[in-house]
Motif scaffolding. Sequence first.
Motif, PDB file in Angstrom:
ATOM      1  N   SER A 148     -22.623 -34.249 -12.105  1.00  0.00           N
ATOM      2  CA  SER A 148     -22.467 -33.151 -13.049  1.00  0.00           C
ATOM      3  C   SER A 148     -22.751 -33.682 -14.442  1.00  0.00           C
ATOM      4  CB  SER A 148     -21.049 -32.582 -12.966  1.00  0.00           C
ATOM      5  OG  SER A 148     -20.881 -31.534 -13.898  1.00  0.00           O
ATOM      6  N   VAL A 149     -23.656 -33.032 -15.156  1.00  0.00           N
ATOM      7  CA  VAL A 149     -24.078 -33.497 -16.475  1.00  0.00           C
ATOM      8  C   VAL A 149     -23.858 -32.384 -17.496  1.00  0.00           C
ATOM      9  CG1 VAL A 149     -25.964 -34.463 -17.838  1.00  0.00           C
ATOM     10  CG2 VAL A 149     -25.859 -34.914 -15.387  1.00  0.00           C
ATOM     11  N   THR A 150     -23.219 -32.726 -18.585  1.00  0.00           N
ATOM     12  CA  THR A 150     -23.037 -31.800 -19.700  1.00  0.00           C
ATOM     13  C   THR A 150     -23.439 -32.522 -20.983  1.00  0.00           C
ATOM     14  OG1 THR A 150     -20.772 -32.446 -20.276  1.00  0.00           O
ATOM     15  CG2 THR A 150     -21.038 -30.818 -18.492  1.00  0.00           C
ATOM     16  N   PRO A 151     -23.663 -31.793 -22.071  1.00  0.00           N
ATOM     17  CA  PRO A 151     -23.998 -32.471 -23.329  1.00  0.00           C
ATOM     18  C   PRO A 151     -22.918 -33.435 -23.801  1.00  0.00           C
ATOM     19  CG  PRO A 151     -24.535 -30.137 -23.458  1.00  0.00           C
ATOM     20  CD  PRO A 151     -23.751 -30.324 -22.191  1.00  0.00           C
ATOM     21  N   THR A 152     -21.684 -33.241 -23.348  1.00  0.00           N
ATOM     22  CA  THR A 152     -20.578 -34.077 -23.833  1.00  0.00           C
ATOM     23  C   THR A 152     -20.233 -35.250 -22.925  1.00  0.00           C
ATOM     24  OG1 THR A 152     -18.970 -32.576 -22.795  1.00  0.00           O
ATOM     25  CG2 THR A 152     -19.556 -32.165 -25.108  1.00  0.00           C
ATOM     26  N   ASN A 153     -20.756 -35.276 -21.696  1.00  0.00           N
ATOM     27  CA  ASN A 153     -20.405 -36.396 -20.815  1.00  0.00           C
ATOM     28  C   ASN A 153     -21.565 -37.359 -20.571  1.00  0.00           C
ATOM     29  OD1 ASN A 153     -22.068 -35.231 -18.858  1.00  0.00           O
ATOM     30  ND2 ASN A 153     -20.458 -34.980 -17.322  1.00  0.00           N
ATOM     31  N   LEU A 154     -22.621 -37.235 -21.359  1.00  0.00           N
ATOM     32  CA  LEU A 154     -23.740 -38.164 -21.230  1.00  0.00           C
ATOM     33  C   LEU A 154     -23.280 -39.575 -21.595  1.00  0.00           C
ATOM     34  CD1 LEU A 154     -26.503 -35.962 -22.864  1.00  0.00           C
ATOM     35  CD2 LEU A 154     -26.517 -36.761 -20.491  1.00  0.00           C
ATOM     36  N   PRO A 155     -23.719 -40.589 -20.855  1.00  0.00           N
ATOM     37  CA  PRO A 155     -23.283 -41.956 -21.149  1.00  0.00           C
ATOM     38  C   PRO A 155     -23.831 -42.438 -22.490  1.00  0.00           C
ATOM     39  CG  PRO A 155     -25.020 -41.969 -19.509  1.00  0.00           C
ATOM     40  CD  PRO A 155     -24.648 -40.536 -19.710  1.00  0.00           C
ATOM     41  N   ILE A 214     -46.133 -32.908 -15.462  1.00  0.00           N
ATOM     42  CA  ILE A 214     -44.780 -33.377 -15.696  1.00  0.00           C
ATOM     43  C   ILE A 214     -44.039 -32.284 -16.457  1.00  0.00           C
ATOM     44  CG2 ILE A 214     -45.463 -35.785 -15.631  1.00  0.00           C
ATOM     45  CD1 ILE A 214     -45.345 -35.903 -18.630  1.00  0.00           C
ATOM     46  N   TYR A 215     -42.740 -32.221 -16.251  1.00  0.00           N
ATOM     47  CA  TYR A 215     -41.970 -31.101 -16.807  1.00  0.00           C
ATOM     48  C   TYR A 215     -40.816 -31.584 -17.660  1.00  0.00           C
ATOM     49  CZ  TYR A 215     -44.497 -28.099 -13.563  1.00  0.00           C
ATOM     50  OH  TYR A 215     -45.487 -27.422 -12.891  1.00  0.00           O
ATOM     51  N   ARG A 216     -40.680 -30.973 -18.801  1.00  0.00           N
ATOM     52  CA  ARG A 216     -39.494 -31.096 -19.652  1.00  0.00           C
ATOM     53  C   ARG A 216     -38.700 -29.807 -19.446  1.00  0.00           C
ATOM     54  NH1 ARG A 216     -38.430 -33.659 -25.022  1.00  0.00           N
ATOM     55  NH2 ARG A 216     -36.634 -32.538 -25.907  1.00  0.00           N
ATOM     56  N   ILE A 217     -37.468 -29.934 -18.971  1.00  0.00           N
ATOM     57  CA  ILE A 217     -36.664 -28.793 -18.546  1.00  0.00           C
ATOM     58  C   ILE A 217     -35.366 -28.775 -19.343  1.00  0.00           C
ATOM     59  CG2 ILE A 217     -35.464 -27.720 -16.589  1.00  0.00           C
ATOM     60  CD1 ILE A 217     -37.438 -29.428 -14.786  1.00  0.00           C
ATOM     61  N   GLU A 218     -35.014 -27.635 -19.895  1.00  0.00           N
ATOM     62  CA  GLU A 218     -33.758 -27.508 -20.634  1.00  0.00           C
ATOM     63  C   GLU A 218     -32.874 -26.479 -19.939  1.00  0.00           C
ATOM     64  OE1 GLU A 218     -34.434 -26.811 -24.802  1.00  0.00           O
ATOM     65  OE2 GLU A 218     -36.031 -28.331 -24.902  1.00  0.00           O
ATOM     66  N   MET A 219     -31.679 -26.938 -19.536  1.00  0.00           N
ATOM     67  CA  MET A 219     -30.717 -26.086 -18.832  1.00  0.00           C
ATOM     68  C   MET A 219     -29.310 -26.436 -19.311  1.00  0.00           C
ATOM     69  SD  MET A 219     -32.211 -26.447 -14.899  1.00  0.00           S
ATOM     70  CE  MET A 219     -31.063 -25.250 -14.206  1.00  0.00           C
ATOM     71  N   ASP A 220     -28.521 -25.443 -19.634  1.00  0.00           N
ATOM     72  CA  ASP A 220     -27.114 -25.655 -20.000  1.00  0.00           C
ATOM     73  C   ASP A 220     -26.943 -26.747 -21.053  1.00  0.00           C
ATOM     74  OD1 ASP A 220     -26.229 -23.660 -18.376  1.00  0.00           O
ATOM     75  OD2 ASP A 220     -25.060 -24.925 -17.035  1.00  0.00           O
ATOM     76  N   GLY A 221     -27.853 -26.798 -22.004  1.00  0.00           N
ATOM     77  CA  GLY A 221     -27.735 -27.766 -23.083  1.00  0.00           C
ATOM     78  C   GLY A 221     -28.149 -29.177 -22.731  1.00  0.00           C
ATOM     79  N   VAL A 222     -28.694 -29.386 -21.528  1.00  0.00           N
ATOM     80  CA  VAL A 222     -29.143 -30.702 -21.078  1.00  0.00           C
ATOM     81  C   VAL A 222     -30.661 -30.674 -20.914  1.00  0.00           C
ATOM     82  CG1 VAL A 222     -29.004 -32.435 -19.245  1.00  0.00           C
ATOM     83  CG2 VAL A 222     -26.958 -31.149 -19.895  1.00  0.00           C
ATOM     84  N   THR A 223     -31.335 -31.726 -21.348  1.00  0.00           N
ATOM     85  CA  THR A 223     -32.792 -31.818 -21.237  1.00  0.00           C
ATOM     86  C   THR A 223     -33.159 -32.832 -20.173  1.00  0.00           C
ATOM     87  OG1 THR A 223     -33.023 -31.298 -23.593  1.00  0.00           O
ATOM     88  CG2 THR A 223     -34.930 -32.243 -22.490  1.00  0.00           C
TER      89      THR A 223
END
Length: 212
Positions: A192-199, A95-104
Amino acid sequence: MEIQWLGHSCFRLRAATSTLITDPFSSTLGIALPEIQADVVTISHPHPHHSNVEGVEGDPYVIDVPGEYDVKEIYVHGIATTLSAEAGEGGRNVIYRIEMDGVTLGHLGDLGQPLPSRQVEELSGVDVLFLPAGGGCTMTPAQAAQLVNLIEPRIVIPMHYQSPELTFSLSPVEEILRELSVQEVVPQARISVTPTNLPPERRVVLMEKASR
């Protein structure tokens, strides 16, 4: 960061400077893999439905064993788990934990059984969880829903469930939706997911399979 579903357990994750593909599949799945390029490919286990690296263009860096990796501004932590008896008793699933563009993001591959508390902790803080939801060689939908409650991701994206093209049978996605108490979901072609638009609260997203 943009997320697209290519079918089964395969996703294309596009960040500002790089692209990662998870679990590319062979044609034996019953679905054709579109023409794709990537900088990084993660493989959960060597089954052809999860390990068709040859189908990915661009000479990607391939991650298929546990460990920590930092490639082209993508951080990947691979965690060893075991496959179910149906998938190959004694085999290893990563299983993978992936961090990209501030999103995990967390990709569970063919996880076949509940995780011990230590590995649940390793996935704490995951924003987006790719969840195997079709039973069979993976967790049952009930077990998958229980794991979601432990990890507490902000976005849950089901994968590895029944579709008309598959050459074998899995549970339909409606079963995991019931377990997660989701009444209705409109499939999306991409998100599209960013650190600021997470629900602010958990959201379940169904993806439409991308054709290219």
